[in-house]
Scaffold this active site. Structure first.
Site, PDB file in Angstrom:
ATOM      1  N   ASN A  53       0.826  -1.222   0.000  1.00 30.31           N
ATOM      2  CA  ASN A  53       0.000   0.000   0.000  1.00 30.31           C
ATOM      3  C   ASN A  53       0.855   1.264   0.000  1.00 30.31           C
ATOM      4  O   ASN A  53       0.344   2.362   0.182  1.00 30.31           O
ATOM      5  CB  ASN A  53      -0.872   0.054   1.267  1.00 30.31           C
ATOM      6  CG  ASN A  53      -1.795  -1.133   1.383  1.00 30.31           C
ATOM      7  OD1 ASN A  53      -2.392  -1.544   0.401  1.00 30.31           O
ATOM      8  ND2 ASN A  53      -1.911  -1.692   2.571  1.00 30.31           N
ATOM      9  N   ASP A 213     -13.932   6.858   5.453  1.00 32.54           N
ATOM     10  CA  ASP A 213     -12.575   6.338   5.618  1.00 32.54           C
ATOM     11  C   ASP A 213     -11.803   6.603   4.322  1.00 32.54           C
ATOM     12  O   ASP A 213     -12.081   6.002   3.287  1.00 32.54           O
ATOM     13  CB  ASP A 213     -12.668   4.834   5.917  1.00 32.54           C
ATOM     14  CG  ASP A 213     -11.304   4.208   6.189  1.00 32.54           C
ATOM     15  OD1 ASP A 213     -10.299   4.728   5.662  1.00 32.54           O
ATOM     16  OD2 ASP A 213     -11.257   3.195   6.909  1.00 32.54           O
ATOM     17  N   HIS A 216      -7.279   4.753   1.594  1.00 32.13           N
ATOM     18  CA  HIS A 216      -6.591   4.455   0.333  1.00 32.13           C
ATOM     19  C   HIS A 216      -6.589   5.634  -0.632  1.00 32.13           C
ATOM     20  O   HIS A 216      -6.019   5.539  -1.720  1.00 32.13           O
ATOM     21  CB  HIS A 216      -7.210   3.221  -0.327  1.00 32.13           C
ATOM     22  CG  HIS A 216      -6.964   1.982   0.468  1.00 32.13           C
ATOM     23  ND1 HIS A 216      -5.814   1.228   0.344  1.00 32.13           N
ATOM     24  CD2 HIS A 216      -7.691   1.396   1.448  1.00 32.13           C
ATOM     25  CE1 HIS A 216      -5.855   0.214   1.196  1.00 32.13           C
ATOM     26  NE2 HIS A 216      -6.986   0.295   1.877  1.00 32.13           N
TER      27      HIS A 216
HETATM   28  C1  LIG Z   1     -10.160   1.158   4.427  1.00 29.91           C
HETATM   29  C2  LIG Z   1      -9.210   0.854   5.547  1.00 29.91           C
HETATM   30  N1  LIG Z   1      -9.413   1.441   6.735  1.00 29.91           N
HETATM   31  C3  LIG Z   1      -8.600   1.211   7.773  1.00 29.91           C
HETATM   32  C4  LIG Z   1      -7.528   0.354   7.663  1.00 29.91           C
HETATM   33  C5  LIG Z   1      -6.658   0.107   8.833  1.00 29.91           C
HETATM   34  O1  LIG Z   1      -5.612   1.021   8.841  1.00 29.91           O
HETATM   35  P1  LIG Z   1      -4.263   0.707   9.608  1.00 29.91           P
HETATM   36  O2  LIG Z   1      -3.484  -0.220   8.751  1.00 29.91           O
HETATM   37  O3  LIG Z   1      -3.629   2.037   9.802  1.00 29.91           O
HETATM   38  O4  LIG Z   1      -4.652   0.074  10.901  1.00 29.91           O
HETATM   39  C6  LIG Z   1      -7.265  -0.257   6.441  1.00 29.91           C
HETATM   40  C7  LIG Z   1      -6.088  -1.136   6.309  1.00 29.91           C
HETATM   41  O5  LIG Z   1      -6.058  -2.194   5.834  1.00 29.91           O
HETATM   42  C8  LIG Z   1      -8.142  -0.021   5.360  1.00 29.91           C
HETATM   43  O6  LIG Z   1      -7.943  -0.621   4.179  1.00 29.91           O
END
Ligand SMILES: Cc1ncc(COP(=O)(O)O)c(C=O)c1O
Length: 392
Positions: A53, A213, A216
């Site tokens: 990522n 959220d 990405h």
């Molecule tokens: C859409 C989304 N939100 C939150 C997360 C979690 O984030 P973090 O890796 O910082 O815990 C991810 C990670 O895979 C994600 O894809």
């Protein structure tokens, strides 16, 4: 009923692992080491990585590394406590102000991870009498956050604004204390985007609280790469620094009032040690670089569009992907594993994604593009996928 003396307290573990083996859904950790921004070494073998990522290649950027080291030397290796105790070192204020300005919002709050942010901010905001309307393809951390809120959750069809509207209308007069709409902006497993304009309009029309959220999208889309939510009236944005940010950690972007509320009520902030100085150093540097990386964003966009065209020509299904995340939707878990293995035999790392991470029958391998991928890297990928088509 088995009495306690005869209970095998570990039998459920065997059952679950056996079930996963049988369904080809067993997950296992693999050891690897980065060689550079696009290659990893697995068992001593260099593999071209299309699973990361790290969309802007910042995890290997010298400015992030130097700033991390500088912060360690100045502040030490740990923040020593949660932010409300004595871990709120002065760099948090600096980074949060910078972030809020870039996100074009009043305030920001840095948390340990996106997962932690989602599982603690949502239950902080929603009480038991709330209603949460959650997109059908939301990430597991959002799903867990909704569950922990212990209120009614309705899952609306993925990206289906009319279905969402119907649910809002149907539930408008049912006495819910608060109504939330929860979505991703770029969906992690499908690489498609939510249409934020209509979601904002619906949230406004129904007095619903909109949570997006932007994990990405941060670094890749929006004004100065600060996410798809930039310029939209979203009540709470969650984003991470573990993806295009090149390090770790997460942020919430919102009004000053919501930030004050979360400082008081968000368990993930209150009951967890503040991020260490090294991580904040890397975040601080990433926030300097990301706004300047329009060229890198253009490379990702072009490579993704070209790759999708070539994949379609070969007959691969990429669903609704319109971003740097391109799934090759295959179907059966065993078939997705076979493609992933074939890629690996040919020196390319693309992990298979299987249920429960994606719906049953939609197993896939998921390509993630980075600005560091060159045309020749992409040609190599296309070549290997074409050979699979021709030989299997
Ligand atoms: C859409 C989304 N939100 C939150 C997360 C979690 O984030 P973090 O890796 O910082 O815990 C991810 C990670 O895979 C994600 O894809």
């Amino acid at each position: 009923m088995v009495d306690h003396k005869h209970r095998d307290k570990f039998s459920f573990i065997d059952r679950e692992l056996d079930r996963r083996i049988e369904r080809q859904q067993l997950r296992q950790l693999r050891s690897m080491a980065p060689l550079n921004g696009v290659e990893v070494s697995i068992n001593g073998r260099a593999m071209l990585n299309f699973s990361s990522n790290d969309y802007l290649g910042l995890s290997m950027h010298p400015l992030l590394q130097d700033r991390s080291i500088e912060f360690i030397h100045k502040y030490g290796s740990g923040s020593t406590a949660s932010r409300l105790i004595c871990g709120n070192y002065d760099f948090f204020d600096h980074v949060e102000k910078k972030l809020a300005a870039l996100k074009q919002v009043e305030a920001a709050l840095v948390l340990a991870s996106g997962f932690q942010a989602n599982i603690s901010a949502i239950p902080a905001l929603a009480d038991r009498d709330s209603l949460i309307l959650s997109d059908g393809l939301n990430h597991n951390s959002l799903i867990q956050g909704c569950r922990l809120a212990c209120c009614k959750v309705i899952v609306y069809s993925h990206n289906d604004v009319s279905h969402l509207q119907q649910q809002l209308e149907k539930n408008a007069d049912k006495g819910f204390s608060r109504v939330f709409i929860v979505t991703e902006s770029v969906f992690s497993m499908d690489g498609d985007k939510a249409d934020l304009g209509p979601l904002v309009a619906l949230a406004e029309a129904f007095n619903a609280f909109l949570i997006v959220d932007d994990a990405h999208a941060t670094g890749v889309f929006g004004h100065q790469g600060m996410g798809l939510t930039c310029g939209h009236n979203v009540d709470l944005v969650i984003g991470t620094f573990g993806k295009a940010g090149g390090s770790y950690g997460a942020y919430l972007a919102c009004s000053g009032k919501i930030r004050d509320f979360l400082v008081n009520c968000c368990s993930g902030l209150i009951y967890s040690t503040a991020l260490p100085p090294s991580v904040i150093g890397a975040i601080d540097a990433a926030l300097e670089l990301i706004p300047l990386m329009d060229d890198e964003r253009a490379i990702i966009k072009k490579n993704a569009a070209d790759l999708r065209c070539e994949l379609h020509d070969m007959g691969w299904q990429t669903g609704q992907s319109s971003t740097q995340i391109i799934p090759l939707i295959i179907g059966k878990a065993s078939d997705a594993l076979a493609v992933s293995r074939w890629l690996e035999e040919n020196g390319i790392l693309i992990t298979a994604i299987r249920p429960p991470a994606v719906p049953e029958g939609e197993s896939r391998v998921r390509i993630s593009l980075s600005a560091l991928h060159t045309r020749s890297h992409i040609d190599r990928l296309i070549d290997v996928l074409r050979k699979w088509r021709n030989t299997k």
